[in-house]
Design a protein around this motif. Structure first.
Motif, PDB file in Angstrom:
ATOM      1  N   LEU A 142      -1.467 -13.355  -9.855  1.00  0.00           N
ATOM      2  CA  LEU A 142      -2.032 -13.002  -8.559  1.00  0.00           C
ATOM      3  C   LEU A 142      -1.270 -11.848  -7.905  1.00  0.00           C
ATOM      4  O   LEU A 142      -1.871 -10.955  -7.301  1.00  0.00           O
ATOM      5  CB  LEU A 142      -2.027 -14.216  -7.636  1.00  0.00           C
ATOM      6  N   GLY A 143       0.046 -11.866  -8.023  1.00  0.00           N
ATOM      7  CA  GLY A 143       0.853 -10.826  -7.394  1.00  0.00           C
ATOM      8  C   GLY A 143       0.561  -9.439  -7.952  1.00  0.00           C
ATOM      9  O   GLY A 143       0.579  -8.450  -7.217  1.00  0.00           O
ATOM     10  N   GLU A 144       0.248  -9.352  -9.248  1.00  0.00           N
ATOM     11  CA  GLU A 144      -0.048  -8.042  -9.818  1.00  0.00           C
ATOM     12  C   GLU A 144      -1.377  -7.507  -9.301  1.00  0.00           C
ATOM     13  O   GLU A 144      -1.553  -6.282  -9.186  1.00  0.00           O
ATOM     14  CB  GLU A 144      -0.049  -8.106 -11.347  1.00  0.00           C
ATOM     15  N   HIS A 145      -2.302  -8.402  -8.954  1.00  0.00           N
ATOM     16  CA  HIS A 145      -3.520  -7.940  -8.275  1.00  0.00           C
ATOM     17  C   HIS A 145      -3.147  -7.246  -6.960  1.00  0.00           C
ATOM     18  O   HIS A 145      -3.695  -6.189  -6.634  1.00  0.00           O
ATOM     19  CB  HIS A 145      -4.455  -9.124  -7.988  1.00  0.00           C
ATOM     20  N   ALA A 146      -2.209  -7.849  -6.230  1.00  0.00           N
ATOM     21  CA  ALA A 146      -1.759  -7.249  -4.969  1.00  0.00           C
ATOM     22  C   ALA A 146      -1.051  -5.917  -5.220  1.00  0.00           C
ATOM     23  O   ALA A 146      -1.219  -4.957  -4.454  1.00  0.00           O
ATOM     24  CB  ALA A 146      -0.836  -8.214  -4.221  1.00  0.00           C
ATOM     25  N   VAL A 147      -0.253  -5.855  -6.275  1.00  0.00           N
ATOM     26  CA  VAL A 147       0.437  -4.615  -6.629  1.00  0.00           C
ATOM     27  C   VAL A 147      -0.562  -3.501  -6.914  1.00  0.00           C
ATOM     28  O   VAL A 147      -0.414  -2.365  -6.444  1.00  0.00           O
ATOM     29  CB  VAL A 147       1.345  -4.844  -7.859  1.00  0.00           C
ATOM     30  N   LEU A 148      -1.598  -3.825  -7.676  1.00  0.00           N
ATOM     31  CA  LEU A 148      -2.594  -2.809  -8.019  1.00  0.00           C
ATOM     32  C   LEU A 148      -3.406  -2.386  -6.798  1.00  0.00           C
ATOM     33  O   LEU A 148      -3.778  -1.210  -6.665  1.00  0.00           O
ATOM     34  CB  LEU A 148      -3.501  -3.323  -9.138  1.00  0.00           C
ATOM     35  N   LYS A 149      -3.677  -3.334  -5.895  1.00  0.00           N
ATOM     36  CA  LYS A 149      -4.365  -2.956  -4.656  1.00  0.00           C
ATOM     37  C   LYS A 149      -3.482  -2.035  -3.824  1.00  0.00           C
ATOM     38  O   LYS A 149      -3.963  -1.042  -3.250  1.00  0.00           O
ATOM     39  CB  LYS A 149      -4.742  -4.205  -3.856  1.00  0.00           C
ATOM     40  N   ALA A 150      -2.200  -2.346  -3.736  1.00  0.00           N
ATOM     41  CA  ALA A 150      -1.272  -1.488  -2.994  1.00  0.00           C
ATOM     42  C   ALA A 150      -1.246  -0.093  -3.614  1.00  0.00           C
ATOM     43  O   ALA A 150      -1.224   0.916  -2.894  1.00  0.00           O
ATOM     44  CB  ALA A 150       0.122  -2.102  -2.991  1.00  0.00           C
ATOM     45  N   THR A 151      -1.264  -0.027  -4.935  1.00  0.00           N
ATOM     46  CA  THR A 151      -1.286   1.267  -5.626  1.00  0.00           C
ATOM     47  C   THR A 151      -2.551   2.031  -5.271  1.00  0.00           C
ATOM     48  O   THR A 151      -2.516   3.238  -5.010  1.00  0.00           O
ATOM     49  CB  THR A 151      -1.219   1.049  -7.145  1.00  0.00           C
ATOM     50  N   GLU A 152      -3.680   1.331  -5.256  1.00  0.00           N
ATOM     51  CA  GLU A 152      -4.956   1.952  -4.892  1.00  0.00           C
ATOM     52  C   GLU A 152      -4.911   2.522  -3.476  1.00  0.00           C
ATOM     53  O   GLU A 152      -5.441   3.606  -3.214  1.00  0.00           O
ATOM     54  CB  GLU A 152      -6.074   0.920  -5.013  1.00  0.00           C
ATOM     55  N   ILE A 153      -4.264   1.799  -2.578  1.00  0.00           N
ATOM     56  CA  ILE A 153      -4.153   2.242  -1.179  1.00  0.00           C
ATOM     57  C   ILE A 153      -3.253   3.470  -1.060  1.00  0.00           C
ATOM     58  O   ILE A 153      -3.403   4.274  -0.143  1.00  0.00           O
ATOM     59  CB  ILE A 153      -3.615   1.084  -0.311  1.00  0.00           C
ATOM     60  N   GLY A 154      -2.336   3.629  -2.007  1.00  0.00           N
ATOM     61  CA  GLY A 154      -1.416   4.756  -1.968  1.00  0.00           C
ATOM     62  C   GLY A 154       0.023   4.357  -1.707  1.00  0.00           C
ATOM     63  O   GLY A 154       0.856   5.203  -1.348  1.00  0.00           O
ATOM     64  N   LEU A 155       0.329   3.062  -1.897  1.00  0.00           N
ATOM     65  CA  LEU A 155       1.666   2.547  -1.651  1.00  0.00           C
ATOM     66  C   LEU A 155       2.456   2.431  -2.953  1.00  0.00           C
ATOM     67  O   LEU A 155       1.888   2.245  -4.024  1.00  0.00           O
ATOM     68  CB  LEU A 155       1.584   1.168  -0.992  1.00  0.00           C
ATOM     69  N   GLY A 156       3.769   2.535  -2.822  1.00  0.00           N
ATOM     70  CA  GLY A 156       4.654   2.283  -3.944  1.00  0.00           C
ATOM     71  C   GLY A 156       5.055   0.815  -3.951  1.00  0.00           C
ATOM     72  O   GLY A 156       5.120   0.173  -2.894  1.00  0.00           O
ATOM     73  N   THR A 157       5.317   0.266  -5.123  1.00  0.00           N
ATOM     74  CA  THR A 157       5.683  -1.148  -5.243  1.00  0.00           C
ATOM     75  C   THR A 157       6.743  -1.341  -6.324  1.00  0.00           C
ATOM     76  O   THR A 157       6.936  -0.471  -7.179  1.00  0.00           O
ATOM     77  CB  THR A 157       4.469  -2.022  -5.618  1.00  0.00           C
ATOM     78  N   CYS A 158       7.388  -2.484  -6.273  1.00  0.00           N
ATOM     79  CA  CYS A 158       8.292  -2.865  -7.354  1.00  0.00           C
ATOM     80  C   CYS A 158       8.482  -4.379  -7.340  1.00  0.00           C
ATOM     81  O   CYS A 158       8.729  -4.972  -6.283  1.00  0.00           O
ATOM     82  CB  CYS A 158       9.653  -2.178  -7.202  1.00  0.00           C
TER      83      CYS A 158
END
Length: 282
Positions: free
Chosen positions: A97-113
């Protein structure tokens, strides 16, 4: 409803764009970006085994605390916590589930780790009962224009941009025969999206065996790094890989489902165990 429907851009484009970000701009999330991310996370409510899940965004006005035991991050101010019911599959579902959130953040233009070792102070305001756990943290923010020297050194140490080839990860019928793109057929692109998934220390613990003549894929976990395995971080990695696989398959029109269907192979390598299977069909 497929989680793919919650994304606005081509998922392959987003997967290829995602990189682990350790150096951020020194600012909090904009209101609109925060709302878009939290609206998405609000739809991620249950793990695949029925666990209740909720995501919480904590933001810190100051960054004067030690983020992790490694201290390899700069200007990290916003963090996602995945609060999930304790279970045998807590880390697997957190990763999925968390990787879905990571990919959504990426789509929005955010960096993640993803962070497996983290300072509990990051989530000092998040209520977690004795029956719940936060298996990992996800840093969220705006990537700095230039990586810090510490981040460059960290990425070099784990060969962050490198990935194992197909011959190390994907197999045809058993572990003695590497899977070729020709034998993978319509799942060639799907497996490539899995290959690009992030993992703790870039350890890439997933090993996939495709059944001969069938679009059935058995997911095995190899304990590559024992300290990661001990903290169940490889389980989180497996969930991350499953997210990439499912989204890419659905995007290609390959409907399927996750189920426990141990193929009982006799040639399973040392420190490798069966986790779950993907079976094509509705």
């Amino acid at each position: 409803m497929s989680y793919l429907e919650l994304f606005e851009k081509p998922i392959e484009e987003t997967i290829r764009k995602r990189v682990s970000c350790r150096t951020y701009q020194d600012r909090l999330l904009d209101k609109n970006d925060k709302e878009r991310l939290l609206d998405f996370c609000a739809k991620l409510t249950h793990g695949m085994h029925g666990e209740k899940v909720s995501f919480h965004l904590n933001e810190h006005e100051q960054k004067s605390f030690k983020l992790t035991v490694y201290g390899l991050f700069r200007n990290a101010r916003s963090f996602l916590a995945c609060v999930i019911d304790r279970s045998e599959y807590q880390n697997l579902n957190c990763g999925y589930l968390g990787e879905h959130a990571v990919l959504k953040a990426t789509e929005i233009g955010l960096g993640t780790c993803w962070v497996g070792y983290y300072n509990p102070y990051m989530f000092k305001d998040v209520k977690v009962s004795d029956e719940q756990v936060v298996p990992a943290a996800i840093l969220v923010g705006y990537a700095a224009e230039k990586r810090s020297l510490v981040e460059k050194a960290a990425r070099f140490a784990v060969r962050a941009s490198a990935r194992h080839g197909w011959d190390k990860l994907f197999f045809d019928g058993d572990f003695d025969h590497p899977l070729t793109s020709g034998a993978a057929g319509s799942y060639t692109g799907v497996l490539e999206m899995l290959r690009l998934a992030p993992s703790a220390g870039n350890s890439q613990p997933w090993r996939i065996v495709k059944e001969k003549g069938k679009d059935v894929f058995h997911f095995f976990k190899k304990a590559v790094v024992q300290r990661y395995e001990k903290r169940m971080m490889h389980d989180t990695d497996m969930g991350i890989g499953m997210c990439h696989f499912e989204l890419a398959a659905t995007n290609t029109g390959l409907q399927g489902r996750w189920e426990e269907h141990d193929p009982a192979l006799t040639d399973v390598p040392e420190n490798t165990r069966y986790v779950i299977s993907w079976t094509q069909g509705t």
